[in-house]
Design a protein around this motif. Sequence first.
Motif, PDB file in Angstrom:
ATOM      1  N   LEU A  18      13.461  47.967  -8.786  1.00 48.58           N
ATOM      2  CA  LEU A  18      14.266  48.711  -7.826  1.00 48.58           C
ATOM      3  C   LEU A  18      14.872  47.726  -6.829  1.00 48.58           C
ATOM      4  CD1 LEU A  18      11.881  51.700  -7.001  1.00 48.58           C
ATOM      5  CD2 LEU A  18      13.951  51.773  -8.394  1.00 48.58           C
ATOM      6  N   GLY A  19      16.183  47.763  -6.720  1.00 51.56           N
ATOM      7  CA  GLY A  19      16.831  46.908  -5.732  1.00 51.56           C
ATOM      8  C   GLY A  19      16.472  47.356  -4.330  1.00 51.56           C
ATOM      9  N   LYS A  20      16.553  46.429  -3.393  1.00 47.36           N
ATOM     10  CA  LYS A  20      16.237  46.743  -2.001  1.00 47.36           C
ATOM     11  C   LYS A  20      17.436  47.426  -1.331  1.00 47.36           C
ATOM     12  CE  LYS A  20      13.066  42.875  -1.479  1.00 47.36           C
ATOM     13  NZ  LYS A  20      12.957  42.507  -2.869  1.00 47.36           N
ATOM     14  N   ASP A  21      17.159  48.354  -0.431  1.00 46.95           N
ATOM     15  CA  ASP A  21      18.218  48.955   0.384  1.00 46.95           C
ATOM     16  C   ASP A  21      18.760  47.879   1.315  1.00 46.95           C
ATOM     17  OD1 ASP A  21      17.748  51.389  -0.839  1.00 46.95           O
ATOM     18  OD2 ASP A  21      16.485  52.141   0.773  1.00 46.95           O
ATOM     19  N   PHE A  22      19.998  48.067   1.775  1.00 47.78           N
ATOM     20  CA  PHE A  22      20.616  47.032   2.601  1.00 47.78           C
ATOM     21  C   PHE A  22      21.737  47.579   3.469  1.00 47.78           C
ATOM     22  CE2 PHE A  22      22.663  47.117  -1.549  1.00 47.78           C
ATOM     23  CZ  PHE A  22      24.019  47.132  -1.248  1.00 47.78           C
ATOM     24  N   VAL A  23      22.148  46.733   4.417  1.00 46.76           N
ATOM     25  CA  VAL A  23      23.358  46.926   5.214  1.00 46.76           C
ATOM     26  C   VAL A  23      24.347  45.884   4.712  1.00 46.76           C
ATOM     27  CG1 VAL A  23      24.374  46.772   7.525  1.00 46.76           C
ATOM     28  CG2 VAL A  23      22.042  47.664   7.240  1.00 46.76           C
ATOM     29  N   PHE A  24      25.569  46.313   4.406  1.00 46.63           N
ATOM     30  CA  PHE A  24      26.601  45.370   3.971  1.00 46.63           C
ATOM     31  C   PHE A  24      27.665  45.279   5.044  1.00 46.63           C
ATOM     32  CE2 PHE A  24      30.620  44.234   2.022  1.00 46.63           C
ATOM     33  CZ  PHE A  24      30.269  43.127   1.267  1.00 46.63           C
ATOM     34  N   THR A  25      28.006  44.067   5.455  1.00 50.23           N
ATOM     35  CA  THR A  25      29.049  43.856   6.457  1.00 50.23           C
ATOM     36  C   THR A  25      30.034  42.798   5.967  1.00 50.23           C
ATOM     37  OG1 THR A  25      27.834  42.117   7.634  1.00 50.23           O
ATOM     38  CG2 THR A  25      27.468  44.398   8.367  1.00 50.23           C
ATOM     39  N   ALA A  26      31.230  42.827   6.527  1.00 49.48           N
ATOM     40  CA  ALA A  26      32.238  41.811   6.203  1.00 49.48           C
ATOM     41  C   ALA A  26      33.306  41.803   7.277  1.00 49.48           C
ATOM     42  CB  ALA A  26      32.867  42.084   4.828  1.00 49.48           C
ATOM     43  N   ASP A  27      34.089  40.740   7.299  1.00 45.13           N
ATOM     44  CA  ASP A  27      35.291  40.651   8.128  1.00 45.13           C
ATOM     45  C   ASP A  27      36.490  40.916   7.233  1.00 45.13           C
ATOM     46  OD1 ASP A  27      33.752  39.813  10.263  1.00 45.13           O
ATOM     47  OD2 ASP A  27      34.378  37.713  10.147  1.00 45.13           O
ATOM     48  N   VAL A  28      37.370  41.791   7.665  1.00 48.76           N
ATOM     49  CA  VAL A  28      38.652  41.986   7.003  1.00 48.76           C
ATOM     50  C   VAL A  28      39.681  41.368   7.939  1.00 48.76           C
ATOM     51  CG1 VAL A  28      40.294  43.664   6.093  1.00 48.76           C
ATOM     52  CG2 VAL A  28      37.830  44.119   5.942  1.00 48.76           C
ATOM     53  N   VAL A  29      40.501  40.474   7.403  1.00 49.60           N
ATOM     54  CA  VAL A  29      41.377  39.669   8.256  1.00 49.60           C
ATOM     55  C   VAL A  29      42.849  40.037   8.048  1.00 49.60           C
ATOM     56  CG1 VAL A  29      42.065  37.303   8.848  1.00 49.60           C
ATOM     57  CG2 VAL A  29      39.705  37.789   8.157  1.00 49.60           C
ATOM     58  N   ASP A  30      43.550  40.200   9.155  1.00 47.52           N
ATOM     59  CA  ASP A  30      45.001  40.362   9.167  1.00 47.52           C
ATOM     60  C   ASP A  30      45.571  39.003   9.557  1.00 47.52           C
ATOM     61  OD1 ASP A  30      47.680  40.780   9.796  1.00 47.52           O
ATOM     62  OD2 ASP A  30      47.334  42.673  10.839  1.00 47.52           O
ATOM     63  N   GLU A  31      46.001  38.243   8.560  1.00 46.87           N
ATOM     64  CA  GLU A  31      46.500  36.878   8.801  1.00 46.87           C
ATOM     65  C   GLU A  31      47.817  36.886   9.576  1.00 46.87           C
ATOM     66  OE1 GLU A  31      44.713  34.295   8.137  1.00 46.87           O
ATOM     67  OE2 GLU A  31      43.494  34.701   6.371  1.00 46.87           O
ATOM     68  N   PHE A  32      48.614  37.954   9.431  1.00 51.78           N
ATOM     69  CA  PHE A  32      49.913  38.009  10.096  1.00 51.78           C
ATOM     70  C   PHE A  32      49.779  38.141  11.612  1.00 51.78           C
ATOM     71  CE2 PHE A  32      50.678  39.661   5.798  1.00 51.78           C
ATOM     72  CZ  PHE A  32      51.635  38.756   5.383  1.00 51.78           C
ATOM     73  N   THR A  52      40.936  40.394  13.345  1.00 52.78           N
ATOM     74  CA  THR A  52      39.783  40.567  12.463  1.00 52.78           C
ATOM     75  C   THR A  52      39.182  41.948  12.687  1.00 52.78           C
ATOM     76  OG1 THR A  52      39.281  38.207  12.484  1.00 52.78           O
ATOM     77  CG2 THR A  52      37.494  39.679  11.842  1.00 52.78           C
ATOM     78  N   LYS A  53      38.923  42.636  11.572  1.00 58.26           N
ATOM     79  CA  LYS A  53      38.248  43.930  11.631  1.00 58.26           C
ATOM     80  C   LYS A  53      36.855  43.744  11.031  1.00 58.26           C
ATOM     81  CE  LYS A  53      40.401  47.650  10.233  1.00 58.26           C
ATOM     82  NZ  LYS A  53      41.024  48.614   9.288  1.00 58.26           N
ATOM     83  N   LEU A  54      35.842  44.115  11.798  1.00 64.29           N
ATOM     84  CA  LEU A  54      34.467  44.092  11.315  1.00 64.29           C
ATOM     85  C   LEU A  54      34.200  45.412  10.600  1.00 64.29           C
ATOM     86  CD1 LEU A  54      32.873  42.926  14.678  1.00 64.29           C
ATOM     87  CD2 LEU A  54      33.434  41.473  12.720  1.00 64.29           C
ATOM     88  N   ILE A  55      33.618  45.356   9.389  1.00 58.93           N
ATOM     89  CA  ILE A  55      33.268  46.586   8.687  1.00 58.93           C
ATOM     90  C   ILE A  55      31.779  46.565   8.350  1.00 58.93           C
ATOM     91  CG2 ILE A  55      35.590  46.896   7.730  1.00 58.93           C
ATOM     92  CD1 ILE A  55      34.441  46.002   4.988  1.00 58.93           C
ATOM     93  N   ALA A  56      31.187  47.758   8.262  1.00 57.26           N
ATOM     94  CA  ALA A  56      29.763  47.855   7.936  1.00 57.26           C
ATOM     95  C   ALA A  56      29.487  49.142   7.173  1.00 57.26           C
ATOM     96  CB  ALA A  56      28.914  47.821   9.200  1.00 57.26           C
ATOM     97  N   PHE A  57      28.691  49.022   6.136  1.00 64.79           N
ATOM     98  CA  PHE A  57      28.115  50.157   5.433  1.00 64.79           C
ATOM     99  C   PHE A  57      26.629  50.105   5.787  1.00 64.79           C
ATOM    100  CE2 PHE A  57      31.826  48.846   3.017  1.00 64.79           C
ATOM    101  CZ  PHE A  57      32.502  50.046   2.829  1.00 64.79           C
ATOM    102  N   PRO A  58      26.151  50.987   6.687  1.00 66.72           N
ATOM    103  CA  PRO A  58      24.828  50.827   7.286  1.00 66.72           C
ATOM    104  C   PRO A  58      23.635  51.211   6.420  1.00 66.72           C
ATOM    105  CG  PRO A  58      25.843  52.809   8.118  1.00 66.72           C
ATOM    106  CD  PRO A  58      26.871  52.128   7.262  1.00 66.72           C
ATOM    107  N   GLU A  82      33.574  50.493  11.709  1.00 60.15           N
ATOM    108  CA  GLU A  82      34.534  49.399  11.802  1.00 60.15           C
ATOM    109  C   GLU A  82      34.879  49.139  13.257  1.00 60.15           C
ATOM    110  OE1 GLU A  82      38.034  50.764   9.627  1.00 60.15           O
ATOM    111  OE2 GLU A  82      39.025  51.214  11.527  1.00 60.15           O
ATOM    112  N   ALA A  83      35.310  47.923  13.522  1.00 64.96           N
ATOM    113  CA  ALA A  83      35.753  47.549  14.859  1.00 64.96           C
ATOM    114  C   ALA A  83      36.716  46.375  14.748  1.00 64.96           C
ATOM    115  CB  ALA A  83      34.565  47.143  15.722  1.00 64.96           C
ATOM    116  N   ILE A  84      37.854  46.473  15.387  1.00 66.95           N
ATOM    117  CA  ILE A  84      38.770  45.338  15.483  1.00 66.95           C
ATOM    118  C   ILE A  84      38.310  44.522  16.681  1.00 66.95           C
ATOM    119  CG2 ILE A  84      41.155  44.606  15.839  1.00 66.95           C
ATOM    120  CD1 ILE A  84      42.023  47.195  14.423  1.00 66.95           C
ATOM    121  N   THR A  85      38.026  43.248  16.451  1.00 71.74           N
ATOM    122  CA  THR A  85      37.390  42.425  17.490  1.00 71.74           C
ATOM    123  C   THR A  85      38.210  42.368  18.773  1.00 71.74           C
ATOM    124  OG1 THR A  85      38.318  40.420  16.500  1.00 71.74           O
ATOM    125  CG2 THR A  85      36.059  41.019  15.881  1.00 71.74           C
ATOM    126  N   ALA A  86      39.542  42.425  18.667  1.00 78.70           N
ATOM    127  CA  ALA A  86      40.390  42.370  19.868  1.00 78.70           C
ATOM    128  C   ALA A  86      40.188  43.588  20.763  1.00 78.70           C
ATOM    129  CB  ALA A  86      41.861  42.250  19.464  1.00 78.70           C
TER     130      ALA A  86
END
Length: 197
Positions: free
Chosen positions: A102-116, A120-126, A165-169
Amino acid sequence: MTKQVIEQFDAWNIKNASIQFMKGGKQEPGTKFGCVGTIASEPETTVLSKKCGRATIAEKTVTLKLNVTVSAHVPVQVLRDYFGLSNEDLKPGIYSYGSNSLGKDFVFTADVVDEFEDLTKLIAFPKASNAGGFTINIDTSQEELAMLELAFSAVADAYGQFYYEAITAELEEPEIAETWHTNFTRKLVEKTEPDTP
């Protein structure tokens, strides 16, 4: 401090993906997930209907969970924890996968970046868990190493939320962005004082 409001965000890149496994009921500090190529989510829904006789007079769509797919180059230990490979009762360096895995439960997070716009938008699946079994697919004819495709279910946390989600700005507290990928919890993002009328 004046709150900045971002009105447009164009997702262009994914960086700083992290996975925070649950072990023994406790959340471990985040570890780098790997180089991510894609993240996609699709809601699993049900429709609630209000009927008068045979006629439907109102409908609401309710999300039950999110089905998330990530393609990435993933570190070995993350894969073992994700799928539930174990070396219990085995010699050092040997791992197995079977009907008890059985795989372990987890929180997944990442940065989604708008290069233009340099945003940066922070995302999380809690509250997430592996939604597929362990697969092996090795293709020696490829010139580029293919990314692994991992499917997981993101179910509602204790507050009924599947995703944050949260946009860091727009953040007023820099410690939120600093802690997002290492120890994402509801306490990190929740208001400490209720709204006043």
